[in-house]
Write a protein that holds these residues in place. Sequence first.
Motif, mmCIF file in Angstrom:
data_model
loop_
_atom_site.group_PDB
_atom_site.id
_atom_site.type_symbol
_atom_site.label_atom_id
_atom_site.label_comp_id
_atom_site.label_asym_id
_atom_site.label_seq_id
_atom_site.Cartn_x
_atom_site.Cartn_y
_atom_site.Cartn_z
ATOM 1 N N ILE A 282 44.824 57.019 25.740
ATOM 2 C CA ILE A 282 43.918 57.094 27.110
ATOM 3 C C ILE A 282 42.619 56.019 27.498
ATOM 4 O O ILE A 282 42.600 56.437 26.293
ATOM 5 N N PHE A 283 42.807 55.385 28.209
ATOM 6 C CA PHE A 283 41.876 55.057 29.189
ATOM 7 C C PHE A 283 41.493 54.682 29.701
ATOM 8 O O PHE A 283 41.747 55.488 31.085
ATOM 9 N N GLY A 284 40.043 56.570 29.451
ATOM 10 C CA GLY A 284 40.038 56.686 30.865
ATOM 11 C C GLY A 284 41.158 58.517 31.405
ATOM 12 O O GLY A 284 41.343 58.421 30.800
ATOM 13 N N TYR A 285 40.638 58.911 31.521
ATOM 14 C CA TYR A 285 40.809 61.240 31.731
ATOM 15 C C TYR A 285 40.842 61.102 33.278
ATOM 16 O O TYR A 285 40.024 60.607 34.179
ATOM 17 N N ALA A 286 42.350 61.319 33.602
ATOM 18 C CA ALA A 286 42.675 61.866 35.441
ATOM 19 C C ALA A 286 42.890 61.020 36.227
ATOM 20 O O ALA A 286 41.907 61.618 37.022
ATOM 21 N N ASP A 287 43.022 59.873 37.188
ATOM 22 C CA ASP A 287 42.749 59.108 37.615
ATOM 23 C C ASP A 287 42.407 60.144 38.915
ATOM 24 O O ASP A 287 43.410 60.736 39.237
ATOM 25 N N GLU B 280 38.789 55.126 26.766
ATOM 26 C CA GLU B 280 38.447 54.003 27.405
ATOM 27 C C GLU B 280 38.144 53.193 27.859
ATOM 28 O O GLU B 280 38.489 52.211 27.469
ATOM 29 N N VAL B 281 38.395 52.946 29.223
ATOM 30 C CA VAL B 281 38.522 51.849 29.778
ATOM 31 C C VAL B 281 37.065 50.141 29.884
ATOM 32 O O VAL B 281 38.002 49.335 28.887
ATOM 33 N N HIS B 282 35.880 50.820 29.355
ATOM 34 C CA HIS B 282 34.244 50.036 28.882
ATOM 35 C C HIS B 282 34.876 49.432 28.094
ATOM 36 O O HIS B 282 34.720 47.966 27.373
ATOM 37 N N MET C 77 46.326 54.829 31.566
ATOM 38 C CA MET C 77 45.405 54.260 31.526
ATOM 39 C C MET C 77 45.265 54.829 33.345
ATOM 40 O O MET C 77 46.146 54.539 33.819
ATOM 41 N N LYS C 78 43.627 54.463 33.472
ATOM 42 C CA LYS C 78 43.255 54.497 35.383
ATOM 43 C C LYS C 78 43.347 53.597 35.311
ATOM 44 O O LYS C 78 42.966 52.759 34.922
ATOM 45 N N ASP D 196 48.008 59.693 33.000
ATOM 46 C CA ASP D 196 48.962 61.357 33.334
ATOM 47 C C ASP D 196 49.452 61.530 31.837
ATOM 48 O O ASP D 196 50.068 60.745 31.099
ATOM 49 N N VAL D 197 48.974 62.630 31.036
ATOM 50 C CA VAL D 197 48.509 62.835 29.444
ATOM 51 C C VAL D 197 50.369 63.476 29.448
ATOM 52 O O VAL D 197 51.247 62.968 28.765
ATOM 53 N N LEU D 198 50.533 64.308 30.233
ATOM 54 C CA LEU D 198 51.541 65.383 29.421
ATOM 55 C C LEU D 198 52.562 64.103 30.323
ATOM 56 O O LEU D 198 53.837 64.122 29.891
ATOM 57 N N GLY D 199 52.595 63.399 31.670
ATOM 58 C CA GLY D 199 54.084 62.677 32.266
ATOM 59 C C GLY D 199 54.154 61.818 30.666
ATOM 60 O O GLY D 199 55.244 61.343 30.901
ATOM 61 N N LEU D 200 53.542 61.571 29.959
ATOM 62 C CA LEU D 200 53.080 60.180 29.211
ATOM 63 C C LEU D 200 53.818 60.829 27.971
ATOM 64 O O LEU D 200 55.224 60.324 27.249
#
Length: 334
Positions: A165-170, A195-197, A257-258, A289-293
């Motif tokens: 994931i790139f960022g948490y819980a958009d 992480e996005v950066h 990703m966010k 969305d981790v659970l969706g993924l």
Amino acid sequence: MRTGFVSFIAPAYTQDTVEVLKEIVSRAKEALTSLGIEIVSEAGPVINLFDVEEAVSKISSIQFDFLTALIPSWAESPMIVNTLQPFFNKPILLWALSSIQKGDVLIAPAGAAAMAAVMHPLRAMGAKLKVVYGNPESSNVRREILHFARAAYTVNKLFGSRVGIFGYADMGSYTAGFDQTSLRSKIGVEVEDYEVHRLLLEADKIGDEEADEFASRQFEDWIIDRTVTKEDLRKTVKVYLALRKIIHERRFDAISMKCVYGLPIYYGITPCIPLSLAGVNIPVVCESDVLGLVTELIMDYVSGQRSVYLEFYDIFEDRVLMGVCGMIPRSALE
């Protein structure tokens, strides 16, 4: 889909009967192979206690998704239990064969009786059983075995899967959050936040020439709106090429990703095209969305094809409107 295989026969049978039963066992193995199930280790027939140790050693030699325990005839329960007990941590297909008609003769080796005698004790001892009764020619039997094999393959595959994931819980979505310890222990998936950066640091390393060359090949048959500038397209490609590199290096089997409070804020583009391109090879969803993924990853493993993440937009009396804001793998469109 990979299985270990072992068969069981009672010691009271004559050698001629044993040879007939071995032929029946061969037909069952051919049925498994025809379903796309690879038999990677094999033992049996286990007839008496002296056969158990060797059978366990042979079966243990190679990793598999599930163990097929075939009962073509009456077999003594201790032989079955002692052979299968070391594999109670694995799903076990307990398959008992039914009678065979040869001309005017009905051959009834009593596989059902052996299954009935051992099924409850195995479950009481903690075996993860799927019980199937019937001959390899039965379409119902083949369907049950295939469904079980796909489920076992999925469970085994998940325990070695890595999600990036790139960022948490958009947007602070509660449903995008997850309990990492619970997810790892119950489903088996490992989640890493890259992480996005860090993604953008990798994107900045990619030169304009490399990005433009990729874009000319990738988007040759795309209809691109005139309002999309070359610079925006170049930035999009750089993000995708960086993403592709990270997926390979971190061994990600799926990514999210966010997309609202991520790339649009830091880089001035949405991640829809990079995610869509990545979605050709692995499952992707937006909004971290981790659970969706993970659900999409499960669907991919079970079905053997790329699944697509969609949201409910509206519900009518005779139809449901579903969509997503732009991130659709091209394979789904085709």
